[in-house]
Design a protein around this motif. Structure first.
Motif, mmCIF file in Angstrom:
data_model
loop_
_atom_site.group_PDB
_atom_site.id
_atom_site.type_symbol
_atom_site.label_atom_id
_atom_site.label_comp_id
_atom_site.label_asym_id
_atom_site.label_seq_id
_atom_site.Cartn_x
_atom_site.Cartn_y
_atom_site.Cartn_z
ATOM 1 N N LYS A 1 21.235 2.793 13.729
ATOM 2 C CA LYS A 1 19.956 2.901 13.103
ATOM 3 C C LYS A 1 20.241 2.688 11.439
ATOM 4 O O LYS A 1 20.508 3.783 10.801
ATOM 5 C CB LYS A 1 19.162 4.299 13.276
ATOM 6 N N ILE A 2 19.776 1.305 11.019
ATOM 7 C CA ILE A 2 20.020 0.862 9.483
ATOM 8 C C ILE A 2 18.705 1.627 8.985
ATOM 9 O O ILE A 2 17.450 1.146 9.221
ATOM 10 C CB ILE A 2 20.299 -0.421 9.321
ATOM 11 N N ARG B 1 12.745 -0.461 9.425
ATOM 12 C CA ARG B 1 11.828 0.440 10.108
ATOM 13 C C ARG B 1 11.907 0.263 11.539
ATOM 14 O O ARG B 1 10.804 0.504 12.198
ATOM 15 C CB ARG B 1 10.348 0.464 9.606
ATOM 16 N N GLY B 2 12.971 0.307 12.031
ATOM 17 C CA GLY B 2 13.342 0.200 13.665
ATOM 18 C C GLY B 2 13.088 -1.273 14.326
ATOM 19 O O GLY B 2 13.191 -1.468 15.217
ATOM 20 N N GLU C 1 0.844 -1.286 -0.038
ATOM 21 C CA GLU C 1 0.051 0.087 -0.161
ATOM 22 C C GLU C 1 0.811 1.228 0.019
ATOM 23 O O GLU C 1 0.565 2.317 -0.585
ATOM 24 C CB GLU C 1 -0.975 -0.036 1.128
ATOM 25 N N THR C 2 1.814 1.268 0.914
ATOM 26 C CA THR C 2 2.880 2.358 0.911
ATOM 27 C C THR C 2 4.285 1.926 0.676
ATOM 28 O O THR C 2 4.745 0.592 1.093
ATOM 29 C CB THR C 2 2.712 3.275 2.061
ATOM 30 N N PHE C 3 4.968 2.484 0.101
ATOM 31 C CA PHE C 3 6.606 2.004 0.085
ATOM 32 C C PHE C 3 7.563 3.259 -0.225
ATOM 33 O O PHE C 3 7.106 4.344 -0.433
ATOM 34 C CB PHE C 3 6.535 1.104 -1.249
#
Length: 212
Positions: free
Chosen positions: A199-200, A163-164, A71-73
């Motif tokens: 934090k990648i 995303r964490g 849906e989102t990217f």
């Protein structure tokens, strides 16, 4: 310059687009169809950005790519002069790469050329050699992927965006951390010091000897 944003699909009949959320005229001063190298959810492709009026643009997406999108990217792209790829005259291929990656000879990351240095270590060549292929402009995911293609170095079909979340690092990858690219190989980063738990933002797995 690389432009990055979170995108959503727009379906119009049998065609799919991504709406660019900023005015391209204000940023680039260019009009008409604009050639670009695009990375959508880790998938690299070339296209011409399509104007929809007054400096606003769409990214056209082929059906095969659109079907893979959520849906989102994540979306990033570089505006280029033409769509000719830097790997078009390469003496290497996926079947005949520059080398089998079974070790890394470390070189120091040069400020402004972190992506170039990562590719140089993977290919086993000098930074100077990579600059001749990749150019001296600031590195981006699309440029890195193209240069890996030039050297015949295989990589995963999609980038990973943690995303964490906790991740299990692959044997080898290029990671985007703190505004720069870092090379990870067999348990450590090469070329520059990295925080113990960085934090990648994203990473691209590299296929190395013994993991094909």
């Amino acid at each position: 310059m690389q432009y990055t944003f979170e995108g959503k699909k727009i379906v119009d009949g049998n065609r799919t687009f991504i709406d660019i959320p900023f005015n391209m005229w204000d940023i680039t001063g260019r009009t008409g169809n604009i050639p670009a190298k695009v990375v959508v959810d880790g998938i690299l492709f070339e296209c011409k950005l399509i104007p929809k009026g007054n400096g606003w643009y769409y990214i056209p997406v082929k059906k095969a790519i659109a079907e893979k999108l959520k849906e989102t990217f994540e979306v990033s792209f570089d505006v280029v002069d033409t769509l000719s790829r830097i790997n078009r005259n390469s003496p290497y291929s996926k079947n005949q790469p520059i080398r089998a990656i079974d070790s890394i000879e470390e070189i120091e990351i040069v400020p402004g050329y972190c992506g170039h240095c990562c590719v140089a270590m993977l290919a086993g060549v000098s930074l100077h050699d990579v600059l001749q292929v990749m150019g001296k402009a600031e590195g981006s995911w699309s440029k890195i992927m193209e240069t890996l293609d030039y050297y015949g170095i295989q990589y995963a079909p999609k980038m990973v965006y943690p995303r964490g979340k906790d991740i299990c690092m692959p044997r080898c990858c290029i990671a985007y951390i703190d505004g720069g690219f870092k090379l990870w190989y067999e348990g450590r980063y090469y070329g520059s010091e990295v925080a113990e738990q960085p934090k990648i933002v994203s990473y691209l797995e590299i296929v190395v000897h013994g993991t094909e």
